[in-house]
Design a protein around this motif. Structure first.
Motif, mmCIF file in Angstrom:
data_model
loop_
_atom_site.group_PDB
_atom_site.id
_atom_site.type_symbol
_atom_site.label_atom_id
_atom_site.label_comp_id
_atom_site.label_asym_id
_atom_site.label_seq_id
_atom_site.Cartn_x
_atom_site.Cartn_y
_atom_site.Cartn_z
ATOM 1 N N LEU A 10 -3.295 12.585 -1.727
ATOM 2 C CA LEU A 10 -2.082 12.430 -0.912
ATOM 3 C C LEU A 10 -2.405 12.475 0.575
ATOM 4 O O LEU A 10 -1.823 11.730 1.367
ATOM 5 N N ARG A 11 -3.341 13.356 0.971
ATOM 6 C CA ARG A 11 -3.687 13.466 2.386
ATOM 7 C C ARG A 11 -4.414 12.221 2.888
ATOM 8 O O ARG A 11 -4.302 11.841 4.044
ATOM 9 N N GLN A 12 -5.153 11.572 2.012
ATOM 10 C CA GLN A 12 -5.929 10.400 2.425
ATOM 11 C C GLN A 12 -5.181 9.091 2.227
ATOM 12 O O GLN A 12 -5.624 8.047 2.726
ATOM 13 N N LEU A 13 -4.044 9.121 1.516
ATOM 14 C CA LEU A 13 -3.312 7.892 1.221
ATOM 15 C C LEU A 13 -2.845 7.146 2.475
ATOM 16 O O LEU A 13 -3.038 5.921 2.555
ATOM 17 N N PRO A 14 -2.240 7.821 3.482
ATOM 18 C CA PRO A 14 -1.823 7.066 4.683
ATOM 19 C C PRO A 14 -2.989 6.385 5.396
ATOM 20 O O PRO A 14 -2.850 5.269 5.909
ATOM 21 N N ILE A 15 -4.155 7.048 5.434
ATOM 22 C CA ILE A 15 -5.323 6.453 6.090
ATOM 23 C C ILE A 15 -5.756 5.184 5.345
ATOM 24 O O ILE A 15 -6.012 4.136 5.954
ATOM 25 N N ALA A 16 -5.819 5.282 4.005
ATOM 26 C CA ALA A 16 -6.249 4.127 3.205
ATOM 27 C C ALA A 16 -5.274 2.968 3.348
ATOM 28 O O ALA A 16 -5.678 1.805 3.517
ATOM 29 N N VAL A 17 -3.970 3.260 3.286
ATOM 30 C CA VAL A 17 -2.957 2.204 3.408
ATOM 31 C C VAL A 17 -3.000 1.580 4.804
ATOM 32 O O VAL A 17 -2.897 0.350 4.963
ATOM 33 N N GLY A 18 -3.166 2.412 5.843
ATOM 34 C CA GLY A 18 -3.230 1.891 7.207
ATOM 35 C C GLY A 18 -4.419 0.972 7.417
ATOM 36 O O GLY A 18 -4.302 -0.092 8.032
ATOM 37 N N ILE A 19 -5.584 1.363 6.899
ATOM 38 C CA ILE A 19 -6.787 0.531 7.037
ATOM 39 C C ILE A 19 -6.624 -0.778 6.265
ATOM 40 O O ILE A 19 -6.960 -1.867 6.758
ATOM 41 N N LEU A 20 -6.094 -0.678 5.034
ATOM 42 C CA LEU A 20 -5.897 -1.879 4.221
ATOM 43 C C LEU A 20 -4.928 -2.845 4.898
ATOM 44 O O LEU A 20 -5.178 -4.061 4.958
ATOM 45 N N ALA A 21 -3.828 -2.296 5.420
ATOM 46 C CA ALA A 21 -2.847 -3.160 6.093
ATOM 47 C C ALA A 21 -3.454 -3.824 7.322
ATOM 48 O O ALA A 21 -3.219 -5.021 7.585
ATOM 49 N N GLY A 22 -4.250 -3.081 8.071
ATOM 50 C CA GLY A 22 -4.900 -3.648 9.244
ATOM 51 C C GLY A 22 -5.853 -4.772 8.882
ATOM 52 O O GLY A 22 -5.901 -5.816 9.564
ATOM 53 N N LEU A 23 -6.620 -4.587 7.807
ATOM 54 C CA LEU A 23 -7.553 -5.630 7.371
ATOM 55 C C LEU A 23 -6.814 -6.880 6.903
ATOM 56 O O LEU A 23 -7.239 -8.021 7.165
ATOM 57 N N LEU A 24 -5.711 -6.686 6.191
ATOM 58 C CA LEU A 24 -4.933 -7.837 5.722
ATOM 59 C C LEU A 24 -4.316 -8.602 6.899
ATOM 60 O O LEU A 24 -4.282 -9.844 6.893
ATOM 61 N N LEU A 25 -3.848 -7.872 7.893
ATOM 62 C CA LEU A 25 -3.309 -8.534 9.085
ATOM 63 C C LEU A 25 -4.381 -9.345 9.808
ATOM 64 O O LEU A 25 -4.140 -10.479 10.253
#
Length: 220
Positions: A10-25
């Protein structure tokens, strides 16, 4: 064995989602031959949201730090009482040690009083005899508890050879000027201030019982 951290994902989920979203953008931007004004604004908003997610994850790492790693203490589990103690004292020691083992991070309890061991319970260390070293002597002299938050960092740890060899934290709680209650934990920095206050109150009650009962026994 270290206890798994159930909140780590749970603590690492926002970091993973943020990085993934940035890469997709970034991939979408590179694969788009011609950008419209609306898409450029959307990309900028997406970058901001991705950065906020990563920042939130980093803040969670600080606000909700990973709990200290626990270990399996080396030794056999047991329950030893001095055989010549009056039954009321045996009952009091059994009650107090049970509370400590079930309501705190304590995994081993040793009660030393009037020059001898009255109780050993929990994971037992290799030595049954307690020879008070410098730390315990200071506790007896000052009647103030000592909390060794990470035992391996203290040179004085060698005096606790009656505790499991991989003990992570130790509280030496005075029982008046005549004894000490030694608690061993399986994780460093694991006792809270509330735990310490509660342990001190339990020790005061135990000391009062020991003084009364042993005085009656000696008089009779």
């Amino acid at each position: 064995m270290a206890k798994p951290d159930q909140n780590q994902v749970l603590r690492q989920l926002p970091i993973a989602v943020g990085i993934l979203a940035g890469l997709l953008l970034m991939a979408n931007r590179l694969l788009t031959p011609a950008l419209t004004d609306s898409q450029a604004r959307s990309d900028a908003l997406g970058v901001i949201l991705s950065a906020l997610l990563i920042l939130t994850g980093l803040l969670w790492q600080r606000v909700q730090p990973k709990p200290p790693d626990a270990v399996q203490l080396v030794g056999e589990e047991g329950f030893e009482l001095a055989p010549d103690l009056p039954d009321p004292i045996k009952t009091e020691l059994a009650w107090a040690s049970h509370l400590l083992l079930t309501n705190t991070v304590t995994r081993s309890v040793v009660v030393w009083y009037d020059g001898r061991v009255l109780l050993r319970r929990g994971i037992l260390g290799p030595q049954a005899e307690v020879k008070p070293g410098a730390i315990v002597q200071r506790v007896l002299k000052t009647q103030n508890p000592v909390y060794l938050v990470a035992l391996k960092l203290y040179p004085g740890r060698v005096e606790f050879d009656y505790l499991p060899e991989n003990t992570q934290g130790v509280i030496c709680q005075p029982l008046g000027s005549r004894g000490v209650m030694i608690l061993a934990a399986n994780a460093p920095r694991s006792y809270t201030q509330q735990d310490e206050t509660w342990i001190a109150g339990l020790a005061d009650k135990l000391d009062n019982t020991l003084q009364e009962m042993l005085s009656l026994t000696s008089e009779s």
